[in-house]
Motif scaffolding. Structure first.
Motif, PDB file in Angstrom:
ATOM      1  N   LEU A  86      -3.263   5.013 -10.586  1.00 43.74           N
ATOM      2  CA  LEU A  86      -4.396   4.125 -10.372  1.00 43.74           C
ATOM      3  C   LEU A  86      -4.418   3.583  -8.952  1.00 43.74           C
ATOM      4  N   GLY A  87      -3.296   3.718  -8.253  1.00 38.35           N
ATOM      5  CA  GLY A  87      -3.210   3.250  -6.875  1.00 38.35           C
ATOM      6  C   GLY A  87      -2.331   4.163  -6.040  1.00 38.35           C
ATOM      7  N   ALA A  88      -2.583   4.175  -4.743  1.00 42.99           N
ATOM      8  CA  ALA A  88      -1.765   4.971  -3.820  1.00 42.99           C
ATOM      9  C   ALA A  88      -1.518   4.157  -2.560  1.00 42.99           C
ATOM     10  N   ILE A  89      -0.278   4.182  -2.098  1.00 42.73           N
ATOM     11  CA  ILE A  89       0.092   3.520  -0.850  1.00 42.73           C
ATOM     12  C   ILE A  89       0.485   4.600   0.142  1.00 42.73           C
ATOM     13  N   LEU A  90      -0.293   4.703   1.218  1.00 37.39           N
ATOM     14  CA  LEU A  90      -0.093   5.725   2.243  1.00 37.39           C
ATOM     15  C   LEU A  90       0.641   5.052   3.405  1.00 37.39           C
ATOM     16  N   VAL A  91       1.862   5.511   3.671  1.00 39.21           N
ATOM     17  CA  VAL A  91       2.735   4.833   4.627  1.00 39.21           C
ATOM     18  C   VAL A  91       2.921   5.656   5.900  1.00 39.21           C
ATOM     19  N   ILE A 120      -6.643   2.797  -2.720  1.00 40.76           N
ATOM     20  CA  ILE A 120      -5.763   3.290  -1.657  1.00 40.76           C
ATOM     21  C   ILE A 120      -5.493   2.195  -0.635  1.00 40.76           C
ATOM     22  N   MET A 121      -4.219   2.030  -0.301  1.00 39.12           N
ATOM     23  CA  MET A 121      -3.814   1.086   0.731  1.00 39.12           C
ATOM     24  C   MET A 121      -3.051   1.831   1.827  1.00 39.12           C
ATOM     25  N   LEU A 122      -3.370   1.537   3.075  1.00 34.58           N
ATOM     26  CA  LEU A 122      -2.644   2.088   4.216  1.00 34.58           C
ATOM     27  C   LEU A 122      -1.637   1.056   4.690  1.00 34.58           C
ATOM     28  N   LEU A 149     -10.196   1.927   3.339  1.00 36.66           N
ATOM     29  CA  LEU A 149      -8.876   1.601   2.824  1.00 36.66           C
ATOM     30  C   LEU A 149      -8.520   0.158   3.152  1.00 36.66           C
ATOM     31  N   SER A 150      -7.710  -0.467   2.315  1.00 35.88           N
ATOM     32  CA  SER A 150      -7.133  -1.752   2.706  1.00 35.88           C
ATOM     33  C   SER A 150      -5.955  -1.458   3.628  1.00 35.88           C
TER      34      SER A 150
END
Length: 214
Positions: A86-91, A120-122, A149-150
């Protein structure tokens, strides 16, 4: 008793961590779930995940955070890895421009494999290395705004914004979930009674060694 209490939650949210190898995904995971950090971390092999139960907007949320290897040879796991997320954190690493340049490739892969409504969060990680910074906040913020994206900057080493980042994405997921009735096909990893797909051998799942990832 502790185990029973841990299972008492309103929602189970699966969140995936993606990005190049070495950007600090596994240390973000261990900092958030166990408040640990390991300077001698090694690259993640395959897939690992850890969980943490916390209060978000008055609800008890069990966050299941999945961490995958950034190396190309593990890319075959992608479709199964993203399923139900349900969520993805792109680092990326604020000290390594190439990891920021590769964000576009990771974002394309994410949008190709994940649900269209995934949050999606960056994250720009390693802000503690101020003297080595090579990617400006303005550039990353601008990219995030263009892509919808946030964005937040973190340091897994000194814990800066790690709690805030995970709380923000969990809160956004909960806000979206609360606004709509989930079709049965989407409910597998978002509601308490659901089941969760496990990729690969489970022996290493939730592995507690702090030196297990990048």
């Amino acid at each position: 008793m502790a185990r029973r209490l841990d299972e008492d939650y309103d929602y189970l949210f699966k969140i995936v961590l993606i990005g190049d190898s070495g950007v600090g995904k596994s240390n973000l995971l261990s900092r958030f779930t166990r408040n640990e950090f390991c300077l001698e971390s090694k690259s993640t092999i395959g897939v690992e995940f850890a969980t943490r139960t916390l209060q978000v907007d008055g609800k008890t949320i069990k966050a299941q955070i999945w961490d995958t290897a950034g190396q190309e040879r593990y890319r075959a796991i992608t479709s199964a890895y993203y399923r139900g997320a349900l969520g993805a954190i792109l680092v990326y690493d604020v000290t390594k421009p190439i990891t920021f340049e590769n964000v576009s490739r990771w974002l394309k892969e994410l949008r190709d494999h994940a649900d269209a409504n995934i949050v999606i969060m960056l994250i720009g990680n390693k802000t503690d290395l101020k003297h080595l910074r090579a990617v400006s906040t303005e550039d990353a913020q601008g990219y995030a705004e263009r892509e919808g994206l946030s964005y937040i900057e973190t340091s897994a080493l000194d814990a800066t914004n790690v709690e805030s980042a995970f709380h923000l994405i969990l809160s956004e997921i909960h806000r979206i979930i609360s606004k709509k009735s989930l079709p049965s096909s989407e409910s597998a990893t978002s509601v308490k009674e659901g089941t969760t797909l496990v990729v690969g051998p489970q022996d290493g799942a939730g592995k507690r060694a702090c030196c297990s990832g990048s």
